[in-house]
Structures are given as C-alpha cells and as structure tokens.
Design an enzyme around this catalytic site. Sequence first.
Site, PDB file in Angstrom:
ATOM      1  N   ASP A   8       5.708 -29.932  18.615  1.00 26.11           N
ATOM      2  CA  ASP A   8       6.762 -29.232  18.451  1.00 26.11           C
ATOM      3  C   ASP A   8       7.857 -30.012  17.639  1.00 26.11           C
ATOM      4  O   ASP A   8       7.645 -31.151  17.042  1.00 26.11           O
ATOM      5  CB  ASP A   8       7.311 -29.228  20.182  1.00 26.11           C
ATOM      6  CG  ASP A   8       8.873 -28.768  20.274  1.00 26.11           C
ATOM      7  OD1 ASP A   8       9.052 -27.822  19.772  1.00 26.11           O
ATOM      8  OD2 ASP A   8       9.882 -29.718  20.688  1.00 26.11           O
ATOM      9  N   MET A   9       9.001 -29.173  17.443  1.00 21.66           N
ATOM     10  CA  MET A   9      10.062 -29.617  16.252  1.00 21.66           C
ATOM     11  C   MET A   9      11.253 -30.231  17.021  1.00 21.66           C
ATOM     12  O   MET A   9      11.462 -31.460  17.011  1.00 21.66           O
ATOM     13  CB  MET A   9      10.290 -28.935  15.339  1.00 21.66           C
ATOM     14  CG  MET A   9      11.352 -29.192  14.193  1.00 21.66           C
ATOM     15  SD  MET A   9      11.345 -28.055  12.657  1.00 21.66           S
ATOM     16  CE  MET A   9      12.555 -26.910  13.395  1.00 21.66           C
ATOM     17  N   ASP A  10      12.091 -29.326  17.578  1.00 25.24           N
ATOM     18  CA  ASP A  10      13.363 -29.698  18.392  1.00 25.24           C
ATOM     19  C   ASP A  10      13.184 -30.525  19.427  1.00 25.24           C
ATOM     20  O   ASP A  10      12.385 -30.079  20.313  1.00 25.24           O
ATOM     21  CB  ASP A  10      14.127 -28.478  18.607  1.00 25.24           C
ATOM     22  CG  ASP A  10      14.703 -27.784  17.329  1.00 25.24           C
ATOM     23  OD1 ASP A  10      14.974 -28.355  16.445  1.00 25.24           O
ATOM     24  OD2 ASP A  10      14.658 -26.509  17.571  1.00 25.24           O
ATOM     25  N   LYS A 142       7.689 -19.655  23.330  1.00 22.21           N
ATOM     26  CA  LYS A 142       7.101 -20.403  24.343  1.00 22.21           C
ATOM     27  C   LYS A 142       8.157 -20.066  25.581  1.00 22.21           C
ATOM     28  O   LYS A 142       9.346 -19.713  25.375  1.00 22.21           O
ATOM     29  CB  LYS A 142       7.501 -22.027  24.047  1.00 22.21           C
ATOM     30  CG  LYS A 142       6.675 -22.436  22.640  1.00 22.21           C
ATOM     31  CD  LYS A 142       7.158 -24.029  22.297  1.00 22.21           C
ATOM     32  CE  LYS A 142       6.475 -24.221  20.956  1.00 22.21           C
ATOM     33  NZ  LYS A 142       6.911 -25.791  20.697  1.00 22.21           N
ATOM     34  N   ASP A 167       8.346 -32.245  24.011  1.00 24.49           N
ATOM     35  CA  ASP A 167       9.460 -32.834  24.843  1.00 24.49           C
ATOM     36  C   ASP A 167      10.122 -32.003  25.983  1.00 24.49           C
ATOM     37  O   ASP A 167      10.599 -32.689  27.006  1.00 24.49           O
ATOM     38  CB  ASP A 167      10.567 -33.418  24.054  1.00 24.49           C
ATOM     39  CG  ASP A 167      11.376 -32.029  23.558  1.00 24.49           C
ATOM     40  OD1 ASP A 167      12.288 -31.769  23.806  1.00 24.49           O
ATOM     41  OD2 ASP A 167      10.844 -30.976  23.042  1.00 24.49           O
TER      42      ASP A 167
END
Length: 218
Positions: A8-10, A142, A167
């Site tokens: 994931d990124m953020d 998502k 996260d």
Amino acid sequence: MIDAVIFDMDGTLIDSEPMWQAAEKQVFGSLGVDVRDELAARTASMTTIQAAEFWYQHAPWEGPSTSQVADQVVLRVAELIVLQGEALAGVHHALSLLRAKKLKIGLATNAPMTLIPVVFDKLDIGHYFTTYCSSDNEMAGKPSPDVYLTAAKEMGVLPERCLAVEDSVTGMKAAQAANMRTLVVPQKSQFNNVKFDKADMKLESLLALTESHLALNE
C-alpha cells in the site's frame, strides 16, 4: 512460498494522511464545508472522488463539480508531499531486503495514479518497483480486491503467492479478498486494534522486517 510483495502507499510507505487531512480542510473549507475531524476520519480510506462526494452530500456547494474539487485536493496533496514527504521508518530497509531476496515488488493503492510518481520521486524508491496500480483504474477501490488482483496480474504472479503490506483494516481486507497473505504495520494508535488479529503478521514498523517474515510455506 512468496514470489512478490505488494505495498500500500499512504500510511505504509509515506506518512501522507496528515497531508490529505490538510488538503481536504483547505480545499473543502474554501467551499464553505466544515471539515470536522470526526467526519474527516471517515474519508481516510476512501478514494478521492468518494471523499469529495461524501463532503458534497454533507454540505453541498455551488460551482465546481465533485470531480474538479477532487482534482484540487490531489494537486494540493502533491504539493505537500514535495514539501514535507518522508519515508516511514524501515521503508528503504524493507525494499532493499526484498530486492536482495530477488522478490518482485509492486504497489496497490487507493490514491490517485498521478500521486504515485510524486511519492516515488520524493522518497527515491521508484526503481524498486516492478509495477504500480491505482484504484483510479478499477471499478471499486479497497476494500474491493480489484487493485491487488491487477497488480498481481501485471507482475505475472498468482495472488496466493503474494504478500500484501498494509497499514489499515480496509487495505488488509482488500488483500485478503484477493487471496493474498497480509503483513500489517498499523499506526501506533491502532496497533492493538483486534481487527488486525486477522492478518498473517503484524509489525510495529518495517524496520523489524526480516527474512523469516518472507519464508511463508517454505
């Protein structure tokens, strides 16, 4: 056996959630929307257009469309990433370890596609990734598994041979729906959330990632 790791990124690679919150308050606030923290928390796992539609339903404005406003938010987030963005603890360690293990590395995010190269450039990590995918290009973001399935397909790896790093509970559910193993690195305030007990592994930070975490089914 794990052949690929999809991040994931953020909130996983970069602590961008405060930037999203600031951008939303600035942009939506300029339209007369009272962006209260308790409501803003509900938009954290949404796509940008979903968040814009949420705030429009909460406090309709005149003038720009929700799509135009969403674009303004993304532009402001990009500016804040360039100014303030930093890799979360252990990101470079984890990526170096995965490269040394010759594992494919991908990205699957609800964030807009346009922000991915901004983050990659700011953190100097783009060279690690085989592919990157955004829910921008999917029917649903998502917790739908779509973006994870697309990333696995682009890398030529079966979903069950992928490890997803997340996260959030929303992201974890998306990866599990894609039939992937999950490693969660929650925010400190959420670390003891019982919902994360459904993950295969949980770490306080990516600094704690070792080869043993990648030895699933070996």
